[in-house]
Write a protein that holds these residues in place. Structure first.
Motif, short mmCIF file in Angstrom:
data_model
loop_
_atom_site.label_atom_id
_atom_site.label_comp_id
_atom_site.label_asym_id
_atom_site.label_seq_id
_atom_site.Cartn_x
_atom_site.Cartn_y
_atom_site.Cartn_z
N SER A 1 0.85 -1.19 0.00
CA SER A 1 0.00 0.00 0.00
C SER A 1 0.89 1.24 0.00
N ILE A 2 0.47 2.23 -0.77
CA ILE A 2 1.26 3.46 -0.92
C ILE A 2 0.37 4.67 -0.65
N THR A 3 0.85 5.55 0.18
CA THR A 3 0.18 6.83 0.39
C THR A 3 0.98 7.90 -0.32
N GLN A 4 0.39 8.48 -1.37
CA GLN A 4 1.08 9.50 -2.14
C GLN A 4 1.03 10.83 -1.37
N PRO A 5 2.04 11.68 -1.52
CA PRO A 5 2.05 12.96 -0.78
C PRO A 5 0.99 13.94 -1.25
N GLU B 1 -2.82 14.17 -3.63
CA GLU B 1 -3.86 13.45 -4.35
C GLU B 1 -3.81 13.75 -5.84
N GLY B 2 -4.17 12.75 -6.64
CA GLY B 2 -4.27 12.94 -8.08
C GLY B 2 -2.96 12.86 -8.82
N LYS B 3 -1.88 12.52 -8.13
CA LYS B 3 -0.58 12.43 -8.78
C LYS B 3 0.19 11.27 -8.18
N THR B 4 0.82 10.46 -9.04
CA THR B 4 1.58 9.31 -8.58
C THR B 4 3.06 9.66 -8.52
N PHE B 5 3.63 9.49 -7.35
CA PHE B 5 5.05 9.80 -7.16
C PHE B 5 5.90 8.53 -7.13
N ILE B 6 5.38 7.48 -6.50
CA ILE B 6 6.11 6.21 -6.47
C ILE B 6 5.14 5.05 -6.69
N GLN B 7 5.69 3.95 -7.19
CA GLN B 7 4.97 2.68 -7.29
C GLN B 7 5.89 1.61 -6.69
N ALA B 8 5.31 0.49 -6.26
CA ALA B 8 6.13 -0.55 -5.66
C ALA B 8 5.47 -1.91 -5.77
N THR B 9 6.29 -2.95 -5.84
CA THR B 9 5.83 -4.34 -5.77
C THR B 9 6.73 -5.07 -4.78
N ALA B 10 6.19 -6.15 -4.21
CA ALA B 10 6.95 -6.92 -3.22
C ALA B 10 6.88 -8.40 -3.54
N LYS B 11 8.00 -9.08 -3.44
CA LYS B 11 8.03 -10.53 -3.60
C LYS B 11 7.42 -11.19 -2.36
N ASN B 12 7.10 -12.48 -2.51
CA ASN B 12 6.49 -13.19 -1.39
C ASN B 12 7.44 -13.41 -0.22
N ASN C 1 6.48 13.56 2.08
CA ASN C 1 7.01 12.27 1.64
C ASN C 1 5.89 11.30 1.29
N ALA C 2 6.23 10.33 0.45
CA ALA C 2 5.31 9.21 0.20
C ALA C 2 5.48 8.19 1.32
N ARG C 3 4.47 7.35 1.51
CA ARG C 3 4.54 6.32 2.55
C ARG C 3 4.33 4.96 1.91
N LEU C 4 5.27 4.05 2.13
CA LEU C 4 5.21 2.71 1.55
C LEU C 4 5.08 1.69 2.68
N ALA C 5 4.08 0.81 2.58
CA ALA C 5 3.86 -0.23 3.59
C ALA C 5 3.70 -1.59 2.91
N VAL C 6 4.39 -2.58 3.43
CA VAL C 6 4.31 -3.96 2.93
C VAL C 6 3.82 -4.84 4.07
N SER C 7 2.80 -5.63 3.79
CA SER C 7 2.25 -6.52 4.81
C SER C 7 1.81 -7.84 4.18
N THR C 8 1.54 -8.82 5.01
CA THR C 8 1.04 -10.10 4.51
C THR C 8 -0.37 -9.89 3.98
N ASP C 9 -0.68 -10.53 2.85
CA ASP C 9 -1.98 -10.34 2.19
C ASP C 9 -2.96 -11.40 2.69
N LYS C 10 -3.44 -11.19 3.90
CA LYS C 10 -4.35 -12.18 4.51
C LYS C 10 -5.66 -12.30 3.75
N LYS C 11 -6.12 -11.18 3.20
CA LYS C 11 -7.40 -11.20 2.49
C LYS C 11 -7.34 -12.13 1.28
N ALA C 12 -6.24 -12.02 0.50
CA ALA C 12 -6.10 -12.87 -0.68
C ALA C 12 -6.02 -14.34 -0.29
#
Length: 486
Positions: free
Chosen positions: A76-80, A82-93, A265-276
């Motif tokens: 999950s990413i919180t952009q600094p 609204e309406g503009k993307t500053f960063i994108q991210a993916t995470a391996k398992n 700043n942008a905020r990047l959070a990685v967590s276990t995907d329990k919902k999936a």
């Protein structure tokens, strides 16, 4: 069929109706068994196909529980703004759960080169009176463009842009209309500090089109050097030659698109995907329960009402042990322990998944037999033993592997179910042949009857005519009266 269309016309007897009755009785005797067999075989073939499909659906849902799918990470990413993307991210398992503040200080860019002022008078200016070559280099990439005698600046631009080996150099011409004259501008998409575009030649006449001269001085100048992308993760400075930061945080890929505003700043959070994971497990449970329902439907016995009438027909595979044998083997796997799984998660029971009284899987919320419900165990496993789920289902001896091996043995081409279908198809063909043979027999049987009764009809007609002739002769004798039969 016989050519006699009015059987009984000679005798006046209903012989045609009599033949039709005999033929219909014979047809019912011969064809009823064949038609019943055909109906039974088609129903069985359909039932086996339905069983195969249900097993395939269950296996598809099972495979979604393979090790990697059960270790999914949510980003999950919180952009600094609204309406503009500053960063994108993916995470391996294999990424660890974490969160970071991300400041984008600088984007990675390629270099920019321009020709000196007034070097060219227009886009039609001839750049060389002799043939030669220009070689373009940036980082570890390169390509060469041929320059022919009399080539204009615009023709050179097109040759650069249209080169099949071009790695990302764009040539443009700026007609400034002022003291700078016409300028050749080249940009490179090869980013990263030290990866500036370099242009060399093999003909001194091409020095005006190069950054490295062969004779005197080059005519092209570096006006913007290639640069790295720079970010700060929780205040730690990190650089990358591209706008993608691979493993800046281990097993996490971050792509920067815009510089973040000062103080935001942008905020990047990685967590276990329990919902999936929960959705995949619920789909697995539903698919198994659908298989149980399909097996019950296919193998049910006929149900009679109090008056002896059928209230529910038997299933297409009633009396066939195959569906229940498969289901019993699947239940055996679901109820077994997995040797390679961690001690706290050896089987589905430890995960909170159990069989109810109807033989279906459930995550029970009942406290009838224990104060700890299946839902409690399920939630605890997703919280405390998230990555251990992959060891329970995945792996060489996991639930997925065992179910895959079992179901594939039945469903594979040339497998047990395929052989059953082939056998039923062969029997249907034989039954079709029997039906065709019976049809030929009935045609022959009817022809034979018609011939016999045609002969009888002719004989009876002759006898009736003879009787009428005798009666007529007798009635003509004096004093002789013939009493007509009533």
């Amino acid at each position: 069929m016989s050519s006699i269309n009015f059987l009984g016309a000679a005798s006046g007897l209903p012989l045609d109706e009599l033949v039709s009755t005999f033929v219909n009785v014979e047809r019912q005797t011969k064809m009823a068994r064949i038609e019943k067999t055909n109906t039974t075989l088609n129903a069985s073939l359909s039932g086996v196909g339905q069983l195969r499909s249900a097993l395939s659906n269950f296996l598809d849902a099972t495979k979604k529980l393979s090790g990697e799918n059960l270790k999914a990470r949510s980003v999950s990413i919180t952009q600094p703004e609204e309406g503009k993307t500053f960063i994108q991210a993916t995470a391996k398992n294999t990424a660890s759960a974490a969160s970071f503040d991300v400041m984008v200080n600088q984007l990675a860019k390629g270099s920019r080169i321009e020709s000196s002022d007034n070097l060219f008078s227009s886009a039609d200016a001839v750049v060389s009176s002799t043939d030669g070559e220009l070689t373009f280099e940036a980082g570890d990439k390169s390509f060469t463009v041929a320059v022919t005698a009399g080539m204009t600046l615009n023709q050179l631009r097109l040759s650069i842009n249209e080169s099949a080996q071009n790695f990302g150099v764009n040539a443009n011409i700026l007609n400034t209309g002022g003291t700078a004259g016409t300028k050749l501008v080249l940009t490179s998409n090869v980013t990263g500090q030290g990866n500036d575009l370099v242009i060399r030649n093999n003909n001194a006449e091409l020095d005006n089109l190069s950054t490295v001269a062969t004779a005197t001085s080059p005519g092209l100048n570096l006006v913007a050097a290639a640069q790295n992308a720079i970010i700060e993760l929780d205040g730690i400075l990190i650089t990358s030659a591209t706008n993608t930061f691979e493993n800046a945080v281990q097993d996490i890929s971050i792509t920067v698109l815009n510089e973040t505003p000062l103080g935001k700043n942008a905020r990047l959070a990685v967590s276990t995907d329990k919902k999936a994971v929960e959705e995949n497990l619920q789909a697995f449970i539903k698919s198994y329960n659908d298989l149980v329902d399909k097996t019950a439907s296919l193998t049910r016995n006929r149900i009679l009402g109090a008056d002896g009438t059928v209230t529910l027909d038997s299933g297409a595979l009633s009396g066939d042990s195959l569906p229940r044998n498969i289901l019993n083997q699947i239940r055996g796997i679901l109820g077994s322990e997995i040797a390679d799984a961690p001690e706290q998660l050896k089987g589905l029971f430890a995960l909170g998944i159990t069989l109810d009284k109807a033989g279906k899987l459930e995550i029970s919320t009942s406290t009838e037999f224990s104060s700890e419900t299946g839902k409690m165990r399920f939630d605890r496993a997703l919280t405390d033993n998230y990555d251990d789920l992959a060891k329970l289902f995945g792996g060489e001896n996991g639930v997925v592997s065992k179910l895959d091996a079992l179901i594939s043995e039945y469903n594979k081409p040339g497998g047990i179910i395929q052989n059953r279908q082939d056998n039923l198809q062969a029997r249907l063909k034989e039954n079709t042949k029997a039906s065709e043979a019976a049809s030929r027999y009935l045609t022959s049987f009817e022809d034979s009857l018609r011939k016999r009764y045609a002969a009888l009809d002719t004989l009876l007609g002759q006898m009736q005519r003879q009787q009428a002739s005798v009666n007529a002769a007798l009635s003509s004798l004096p004093g002789f009266n013939v009493k007509k039969s009533s």
